[in-house]
Design an enzyme around this catalytic site. Structure first.
Site, PDB file in Angstrom:
ATOM      1  N   LEU A   1       0.833  -1.209   0.000  1.00  0.00           N
ATOM      2  CA  LEU A   1       0.000   0.000   0.000  1.00  0.00           C
ATOM      3  C   LEU A   1       0.862   1.251   0.000  1.00  0.00           C
ATOM      4  O   LEU A   1       0.478   2.284  -0.550  1.00  0.00           O
ATOM      5  CB  LEU A   1      -0.906   0.015   1.239  1.00  0.00           C
ATOM      6  CG  LEU A   1      -2.009  -1.036   1.295  1.00  0.00           C
ATOM      7  CD1 LEU A   1      -2.686  -1.013   2.650  1.00  0.00           C
ATOM      8  CD2 LEU A   1      -3.028  -0.785   0.199  1.00  0.00           C
TER       9      LEU A   1
ATOM     10  N   GLN B   1       5.078   2.949   1.440  1.00  0.00           N
ATOM     11  CA  GLN B   1       6.344   2.785   2.149  1.00  0.00           C
ATOM     12  C   GLN B   1       6.760   4.107   2.755  1.00  0.00           C
ATOM     13  O   GLN B   1       6.464   5.169   2.210  1.00  0.00           O
ATOM     14  CB  GLN B   1       7.431   2.281   1.197  1.00  0.00           C
ATOM     15  CG  GLN B   1       7.174   0.865   0.691  1.00  0.00           C
ATOM     16  CD  GLN B   1       8.126   0.477  -0.424  1.00  0.00           C
ATOM     17  OE1 GLN B   1       8.378   1.246  -1.323  1.00  0.00           O
ATOM     18  NE2 GLN B   1       8.644  -0.733  -0.351  1.00  0.00           N
ATOM     19  N   GLY B   2       7.432   4.050   3.888  1.00  0.00           N
ATOM     20  CA  GLY B   2       7.904   5.248   4.571  1.00  0.00           C
ATOM     21  C   GLY B   2       9.190   4.965   5.310  1.00  0.00           C
ATOM     22  O   GLY B   2       9.779   3.878   5.196  1.00  0.00           O
ATOM     23  N   GLY B   3       9.631   5.940   6.076  1.00  0.00           N
ATOM     24  CA  GLY B   3      10.886   5.798   6.802  1.00  0.00           C
ATOM     25  C   GLY B   3      10.842   4.709   7.844  1.00  0.00           C
ATOM     26  O   GLY B   3      11.864   4.140   8.207  1.00  0.00           O
TER      27      GLY B   3
ATOM     28  N   GLY C   1       8.894   1.818   7.654  1.00  0.00           N
ATOM     29  CA  GLY C   1       8.672   0.480   7.152  1.00  0.00           C
ATOM     30  C   GLY C   1       7.718   0.451   5.979  1.00  0.00           C
ATOM     31  O   GLY C   1       7.445   1.469   5.340  1.00  0.00           O
ATOM     32  N   THR C   2       7.170  -0.742   5.693  1.00  0.00           N
ATOM     33  CA  THR C   2       6.285  -0.967   4.550  1.00  0.00           C
ATOM     34  C   THR C   2       4.932  -1.460   5.043  1.00  0.00           C
ATOM     35  O   THR C   2       4.854  -2.237   5.985  1.00  0.00           O
ATOM     36  CB  THR C   2       6.902  -2.005   3.596  1.00  0.00           C
ATOM     37  OG1 THR C   2       8.208  -1.563   3.215  1.00  0.00           O
ATOM     38  CG2 THR C   2       6.045  -2.178   2.352  1.00  0.00           C
TER      39      THR C   2
ATOM     40  N   LYS D   1       1.617  -3.603   8.865  1.00  0.00           N
ATOM     41  CA  LYS D   1       2.832  -2.780   8.836  1.00  0.00           C
ATOM     42  C   LYS D   1       4.035  -3.633   9.217  1.00  0.00           C
ATOM     43  O   LYS D   1       4.078  -4.229  10.285  1.00  0.00           O
ATOM     44  CB  LYS D   1       2.709  -1.600   9.799  1.00  0.00           C
ATOM     45  CG  LYS D   1       3.957  -0.729   9.839  1.00  0.00           C
ATOM     46  CD  LYS D   1       3.797   0.432  10.808  1.00  0.00           C
ATOM     47  CE  LYS D   1       5.062   1.267  10.899  1.00  0.00           C
ATOM     48  NZ  LYS D   1       4.947   2.367  11.881  1.00  0.00           N
TER      49      LYS D   1
ATOM     50  N   ASP E   1       2.704  13.854  15.986  1.00  0.00           N
ATOM     51  CA  ASP E   1       2.939  14.073  14.552  1.00  0.00           C
ATOM     52  C   ASP E   1       1.622  14.306  13.822  1.00  0.00           C
ATOM     53  O   ASP E   1       1.338  13.674  12.799  1.00  0.00           O
ATOM     54  CB  ASP E   1       3.689  12.882  13.955  1.00  0.00           C
ATOM     55  CG  ASP E   1       4.357  13.232  12.625  1.00  0.00           C
ATOM     56  OD1 ASP E   1       4.487  14.448  12.337  1.00  0.00           O
ATOM     57  OD2 ASP E   1       4.743  12.327  11.886  1.00  0.00           O
TER      58      ASP E   1
END
Length: 723
Positions: free
Chosen positions: A404, A406-408, A410-411, A426, A523
């Site tokens: 779906l 990806q980021g810093g 994880g996936t 996640k 955040d």
């Protein structure tokens, strides 16, 4: 005799070297000192792709060394991407240490920022770590995007000497991870130690061992080894691939290219294209015809008696001499031995997998979580421990087609459980073993949150190398997309924006005040607000959130946040409070009012920050100059003014003067319900709303599943931009 002959055959295979393949163009130099220089890098005219790949060979009293000319960095090692083993293209370089300005450090470091902008190189987030050294100071690493990271270091009241211990922040040294896709950075120092030398560096975590590093020698040397990952531009002819729509198509089977990472741990999207010779070929894929066919069954590390070559057949095409020797020693005994060894291998592999799962389960805090789940006081019966097989089946063994986002951190994969329930899973990149108890505590807390406007954590899996978190699936993207994507067909009306703001405020009020243990999100931003099928808001991404005991007044942590949303008071003091969430929510309110992004280069004269721009126009009575034209068409000026005044109070630079999320949620609910949101009648309704809030809070506080306010539904929590 049989074993001797097999050993002899194996030795003969090892003696057969793989055929030579071109690494450079034409007659260009192949090495500089002890560093091999493959194309697209090169030494001399027409030997490199462009100026970023030019290598200069320099002579010194200690010998010859290679320098990446455009970046002016010494090259320690340079490697091509590889399919077997899976790894990205790497450049090991010597990076300057950044010293604090106005301090006499007496070394060979630098005070200037480091930049690779314009290149196809990034600092590897999996290989590097950011380290700061000094007493009673804070170092902040800024990149040119929106992320900031940093850490804080102290030495004690009467200690000014850096001790070579754990580099945990209390011994004159601190460290933290970096963001992905980092190309340029500068370091800001905030210190109470006058002109004492403080310094920081980005370096290869495998080379940095804090307990054995000589910091005096490190400071004097002024440089430390770091790792870059590299590729080529998607439009470059040297790619030798037709790249289209996240897929790659080869002209033949000798090479392939992809914008996905070659690392097998996580196939994240890279900002450049990487190419590798296919299985059964060797050489340089960046040179036309550079990948040469080999008989992989004759190469020791690809074949050890039997192999599946690139044509799919299970036999080694070995030399005649090797075939005779192996046939002579094998016969019937080899067949029987092979069957016995195969069964033994299968048994040993299964036992190893079981032991490995048990090891991961214990290391990831499984025993602690199980004890909490079985405790009658735990009240966490709704959370669930999933097995790795459950989640592998749900995601087709974590297929790339199921990603779906990806980021810093994880996936995230889309999955379907055996009962047909759609979930988001996640898979984190890494977890600090020293924080397992904290991680389990967070799982226990989040698994109990059941607010309609907060993404629901359904459970986790602890049998894998890194924990897997299972959330409810939210199908409709983020608030950021619907406000700022020019291709988005759905236009958000003022009533919908006001409802979304009210839902977010209600969720934050619940987290701050109504949960059994207060939780600060840390955040809040429009990319962390998800929208479900009815465009109802759900607060997501609790990766940096913290639970706080009732006697705590603030949380002091590594400085983390997002430019445009970060509370200036928290940025200065490192003390995160509930009012820091209020400030970030204020920025989201202004986004809903104006339809503008929190950071924009189009606002050069007033400053790039949307919050600053908004405050300036509010003080000049020019609110409607920046309100979204679509909103103005709906003729709801009184409601807009009321929300704008609330946003202004949320953005007060003094946190004490900001309203609480309870007050914010009440006021927004009042604005939604009242035909005239301002004046005496509004005050009366607000007082009545206050009473109903207090009643709901008092009667239901013991129940963690309570819906704090009668608000519209919203979405579950998941990593930013990945749902």
């Amino acid at each position: 005799m049989f074993q001797i002959l097999l050993l002899l055959g194996s030795l003969l295979l090892r003696e057969q070297a793989s055929p030579a393949a071109p690494l450079v163009k034409g007659n260009c130099p192949k090495t500089c000192g002890n560093v091999t220089i493959p194309y697209p890098f090169g030494i001399g005219t027409r030997c490199f792709l462009d100026e970023w790949y030019e290598i200069i060979c320099q002579e010194s009293s200690s010998g010859t060394f290679a320098v990446l000319n455009k970046a002016n960095l010494r090259v320690l090692n340079l490697s091509l991407p590889e399919e077997f083993p899976n790894k990205n293209g790497m450049i090991n370089v010597s990076l300057p240490i950044i010293y604090s300005p106005n301090a006499s450090c007496g070394g060979n470091g630098s005070f200037t920022p480091v930049s690779l902008k314009g290149s196809q190189f990034v600092f590897s987030d999996s290989r590097n770590v950011f380290v700061a050294v000094g007493c009673n100071m804070r170092a902040l690493l800024r990149d040119t995007q929106s992320a900031i990271i940093g850490c804080e270091s102290s030495c004690g009241a009467d200690d000014t000497v850096v001790r070579n211990t754990s580099c945990s922040g209390s011994d004159g040294c601190c460290q933290t991870t970096i963001t992905s896709d980092l190309q340029a950075f500068s370091v800001d120092f905030q210190a109470d130690n006058g002109t004492v030398c403080n310094y920081a560096f980005l370096g290869d975590r495998s080379k940095f061992v804090s307990s054995t590093t000589d910091f005096n020698e490190l400071r004097a040397n002024g440089r430390f080894a770091a790792v870059l990952e590299w590729g080529v531009a998607n439009t470059s002819d040297v790619a030798l691939e037709v790249y289209y729509n996240n897929s790659y198509y080869s002209r033949d089977d000798s090479y392939y290219c992809s914008t996905r990472s070659f690392n097998s741990d996580y196939r994240m999207e890279m900002p450049f294209l990487q190419c590798s010779c296919s299985f059964g070929f060797t050489g340089n894929p960046y040179i036309i015809g550079g990948c040469e066919d080999i008989n992989e069954c004759e190469v020791p590390h690809l074949c050890n008696g039997t192999c599946m070559n690139k044509r799919g057949s299970f036999k080694c095409v070995a030399s005649r001499r090797t075939t005779i020797l192996i046939g002579f020693g094998a016969g019937l005994g080899a067949l029987l031995l092979g069957l016995a060894l195969w069964r033994l291998y299968k048994y040993a592999k299964k036992r190893k997998e079981i032991k490995l799962k048990e090891k991961h389960f214990k290391r990831n805090g499984g025993l602690l979580l199980e004890s909490e789940l079985s405790s009658p006081e735990g009240n966490v019966e709704k959370s669930k421990l999933f097995t790795s097989k459950d989640l592998e089946k749900a995601t087709d063994n974590f297929s790339e087609d199921r990603i779906l986002g990806q980021g810093g951190q994880g996936t995230v994969y889309k999955g379907m459980l055996t009962d047909g329930k759609i979930v988001a899973i996640k898979k984190s990149k890494v977890i600090d073993e020293g924080k397992i108890e904290q991680f389990i505590n967070e799982v226990l807390i989040l698994s109990q949150i059941n607010h309609r406007n907060v993404v629901k954590l359904l459970g986790c899996c602890l049998e894998t190398e890194v924990p897997l978190l299972v959330y409810e699936f939210i199908p409709n993207g983020t608030l950021y997309q619907y406000l700022h994507d020019p291709n988005e067909e759905f236009r958000v009306s003022w009533d919908t924006r006001l409802r979304i703001a009210t839902e977010i405020a209600g969720a934050l009020f619940y987290l701050h005040s109504a949960a059994s243990i207060p939780i600060y999100h840390r955040d809040i931003k429009s990319t962390n607000i998800l929208l479900d099928e009815k465009y109802r808001a759900k607060v997501a991404d609790f990766g940096t959130s913290r639970s706080v005991s009732l006697d705590q007044t603030h949380v002091t942590t590594l400085v983390q946040g997002t430019f445009g949303y970060l509370d200036p008071e928290y940025f200065q003091s490192s003390q995160f409070t509930d009012k820091s969430d209020v400030y970030s929510f204020g920025v989201v309110l202004v986004e809903l009012l104006t339809g503008q992004k929190p950071i924009s280069s189009l606002r050069e004269q007033e400053g790039r920050s949307l919050a600053t721009y908004f405050i300036i126009l509010m003080e000049e009575n020019r609110l409607f100059d920046m309100v979204d034209p679509q909103v103005l068409k709906e003729d709801k000026k009184e409601e807009i003014e009321s929300v704008a005044n609330l946003a202004k109070r949320c953005l007060n630079l003094n946190g004490r003067n900001r309203p609480t999320m309870r007050e914010v949620a009440m006021e927004l609910e009042g604005i939604r319900k009242l035909p005239n949101p301002s004046g005496v009648d509004q005050n009366k309704e607000n007082r009545e709303a206050t009473g109903s809030y207090d009643s709901a809070f008092t009667s239901s506080k013991a129940n963690i599943e309570m819906d704090v306010i009668t608000l519209s539904d919203v979405q579950p929590l998941l990593p930013s931009g990945t749902w």
